[in-house]
Structure formats: C-alpha cells, structure tokens
Enzyme design. Sequence first.
Site, mmCIF file in Angstrom:
data_model
loop_
_atom_site.group_PDB
_atom_site.id
_atom_site.type_symbol
_atom_site.label_atom_id
_atom_site.label_comp_id
_atom_site.label_asym_id
_atom_site.label_seq_id
_atom_site.Cartn_x
_atom_site.Cartn_y
_atom_site.Cartn_z
ATOM 1 N N SER A 195 82.463 29.381 -44.842
ATOM 2 C CA SER A 195 82.913 28.553 -43.719
ATOM 3 C C SER A 195 83.797 29.387 -42.787
ATOM 4 C CB SER A 195 83.631 27.308 -44.252
ATOM 5 O OG SER A 195 83.795 26.346 -43.235
ATOM 6 N N GLU A 315 74.451 20.744 -44.666
ATOM 7 C CA GLU A 315 75.806 21.114 -44.248
ATOM 8 C C GLU A 315 76.605 19.939 -43.676
ATOM 9 O OE1 GLU A 315 77.414 23.944 -44.499
ATOM 10 O OE2 GLU A 315 75.930 25.535 -44.751
ATOM 11 N N HIS A 416 78.064 21.023 -47.102
ATOM 12 C CA HIS A 416 78.947 22.145 -46.825
ATOM 13 C C HIS A 416 79.876 22.379 -48.016
ATOM 14 C CE1 HIS A 416 80.952 24.926 -44.119
ATOM 15 N NE2 HIS A 416 82.123 24.367 -44.373
#
Length: 507
Positions: A195, A315, A416
């Site tokens: 990330s 995600e 995610h």
Amino acid sequence: MTVVNSTVTRPTVETVYGPVRGMDDGQVKTWKGLRYAAAPEGDLRWRAPQPPERWTEVVDAVEFGAISPQPKSPIPLGTGTRAAEDCLFLNVWAPSGAEPGSTPVMVWVHGGAYIFGAASQPLYDGRVLASGGDVVVVTLNYRMGAFGFLDLSGFGPEFDTNLGLRDVLRALEWVRDNIAAFGGDPSNVTLFGESAGAGIITTLLAAPAAAGLFHRAIAQSSPATSIYSSSRAHTVAQLVLDHAGVTADEARTVPFEALVDASMYVFDHVPSTTPGTLAFAPTMDGDLVPDYPVKLGREGRTSAVPLLIGTNRDEAALFRWMRSPLMPIAPATIRAMFDEIAAEQPGLQLPSEAEIGSAYSGIRTRTLGLHVARDVGFRMPTVWFAEGHATVAPVYLYRFDWTTPMLRVLRLGAAHATELPYVWGNLVMGPRDITFKLGGLKAGTAVSERMRTRWTEFAHGRPPGEDWAGYDAEARRTLVIDREDTVVDDLDAGIRAAWGDEILSFR
C-alpha cells in the site's frame, strides 16, 4: 514462540554509532528499537533526517521504539505502543546461524495511507520469514501524516520535502553501513512493502538518490499514481496550518498532538471534496522525485533493479467495508473524480463510459464501482508501471485472489491488505482474528508457504518459481495466487483495452 533450545543468549553488535545488544533463542536473533536517525523534533521537525549521535555504552535492543505520531489507527498496532516525534527506529530479525555479511536482506516499508501504521505491528514480526527463508528481515518506522508528507517548502527553504521518503533512504543507508554485522549482505538488499509502503517503493524506483541502496524491489498494492505536484501539496499544507491555527513558522513549536488532530481532519476532508486524491502522499518536488514515477516508468527511466509487483483481486472491498472515503466507489464520486481529472488536464484522453463498460460486462451495477475503483487506484497503475519497468529490468507481475470462507461472507474477498498474513507467515493474530473462523487454515497455510518461498527466492536473486516467467509486452505472463497458483497470459487484457495507455491520475 518456538524455541530451539532453552538457552537464550544476548548477542552484542557494534554499529557505526555504538554497540547494541539483542536476543538469540537459538533459531532467530532479534534486535528491536535500533535508532537510525536523530530525533526529528524541534529544529529538525520538517527537515531531512540526520545521523544519530554516537554512543559508547551498550544499548539493550529488546523493545520496539516509539512510532510516528498518528491519529487513532484502524490498524492493530500491538499493546504498549507509544507515539512520539522521536520515532526513527528499525528492527532486525536474523537466522541464528547467519554469518556476518552472508545473508540476503529484506527491508519492509509498512502501509497505512501515509498516516497510519508502524514497523512494530505484530503482523510484521519477522521471525517466520527470517527463519524459513534464510533472510535477514528489517522493518522500519518513517514519519507519516503532517510530519512526513506535509510539503511546507513553499513557505521557505528551511522546510524539506518528502520527509517520509527521506527517512526510508536514511534507513537504507543504515542498512548499507551496519547490516553485515547482523548477518546481512549489504550488497543483496530487497526493499518490499504494501500500500503506502509500496507507493514509497515505486516512487524510490524513480528517485536517483535511491540508486544503489537496494538491489531488488517488491511492491504489493502500490498506489503508484498517487503522487502530486507541489502546488497541490501546498494547498494541503495550508489546510493543515489553517486547521491548527498557526503559521508555518509557528508550526515548528506547537505540540505534536495539535498537528495529529489537523492531519486527521485534512485526511478525511481532502478525498471527500476531491474524490480520488489523498491528503498525504509523496510530492513531485523536482528534487528527490524529479517527475511522476509511473511516467518515468513508462519511459524506461526507473532504476534497473528486478521488480516483483502486483495487487489483490478485490482491493476496493476493504474501503467499502470500512466506509472509508479514500477510494471513490459510488457512481457519483467516480464521475466527480473523472470530471476533476478532465478539468485539471484538458488534453488527457479519458476513456468513455462505453469503453469502461466493455471491460466490466456481466458485473452487477451495484458492484461496478468496486471494480472501477480497484483498477483506477491500484491495478492499472501497477500494470502501467510494470510495462515500463520491464524494459529496464526483470518484472514479475501477480494478482492475489485467495480468500477464506469468512472473508467471502463479509463480502471482502481478496481485499486490500489481505495478502499480508501470507507473506509474513503470521496467519492467526490472536483469538479475536476471525479470518479462519469458518475454515480455510490448512489451505491458507499452503498459500503462505508458497508465497513466502516465492518472495524469499526472489530476495536470494533467483526466479520466484519455475512456473513464473517474467512479464513482457508479448505474453504478459501473470501469476494468479489462489488455492492453487496459475500463470495466465495477459490476465488484464480487458481492462487494458478499456483504460488505454494514458496515465490517469491527478497532478
């Protein structure tokens, strides 16, 4: 914790700044809370990190250091965590048998939207990765939010830019100068992260100052296009100053808690008013970051180090589940994002609704936004970056599809950050972790073993599996990580055709 024998020793290592004493249980040696820079407070607030002063007495390195000041985090940070501006610490895990200078090094940059997280999160305990993969693992803190990604350079030359990035570079310099004594090979360093951490990595791949400090890179779910101009960064800086009720000069002396409060307000405000943007992110400053990383990647102007890069299938589901404004998922916010990009860059050729729709035929209208948000925010930037970087170095592209029954019930899927436990081998994080409550642990353990083998093989300088060939413009081979791994040619053909070759991002 598994202990090979009952004798715990206290190995002392001499760093270039002074001696530090860790712990060795016979399987893994650990040093925690190692200072890699001077405290960035007082006159050093918003300045590039400086080397620490040397010490002579042995420092016990058995507890994590303070973490960067941040708002109340949605991320589990572990018990006993404390925040302070004096936060530039790193941690080392090494196989007990690692001889000085012998073992590949993996340096982790944590995620958290450039405002949350820490190197000491329990999820990032490096014991399993170090012992199973024969690697030295380093995790590091960097300044976040207003302390690490507030660009005040427009208010005077006494303010440096991209402080969080500079912190990572300082930590990599520490690794270069010290890691051999801990068993690591300073000429074999893999920088990996997820990330925001992966965004830092794709940015540093385009930063000349980072050249030579790492030799391979792994970027998991990088928001690679979330890099903004100095003018946008200046607007955000003014918002923070206004909310804190101070000038730039006065901001040097206000309590850090006031800046944390202002950070949280602006962190929520910016993506709510301009969907698709982050309040805090690296800045294209023309200095450390000479141009937009994906643009430089497409031009073949990134550092020529092998790259393993990919995203997760679902995600955006995490942001829907958290009701976070960080990703535009509702049709109205997606339209607002495209309108803003079009107004900002009138010469940019945006895909039409028909072109976008062609990529998502058969998908229910109410979930269409999840797919669009995923591909604009993560997948297409990753593909664009991989395409360009593959012209200068080997690239391995993946997509993580594995999920557990519980995550399917929660409508998270392969959301995610859900790949993180498998990379680290820390699958069940305490009794409150519900990930495997409905089963899947046996299969998940196998997924983790394969991922850790691929990641550490790559760190050793070997291909990440005989089945996974490099990515190129012809076959576009992509590894799909699931209950069973498969390699698919041109997995992203549909979305590539829809989104085209124009880099869609804010400036």
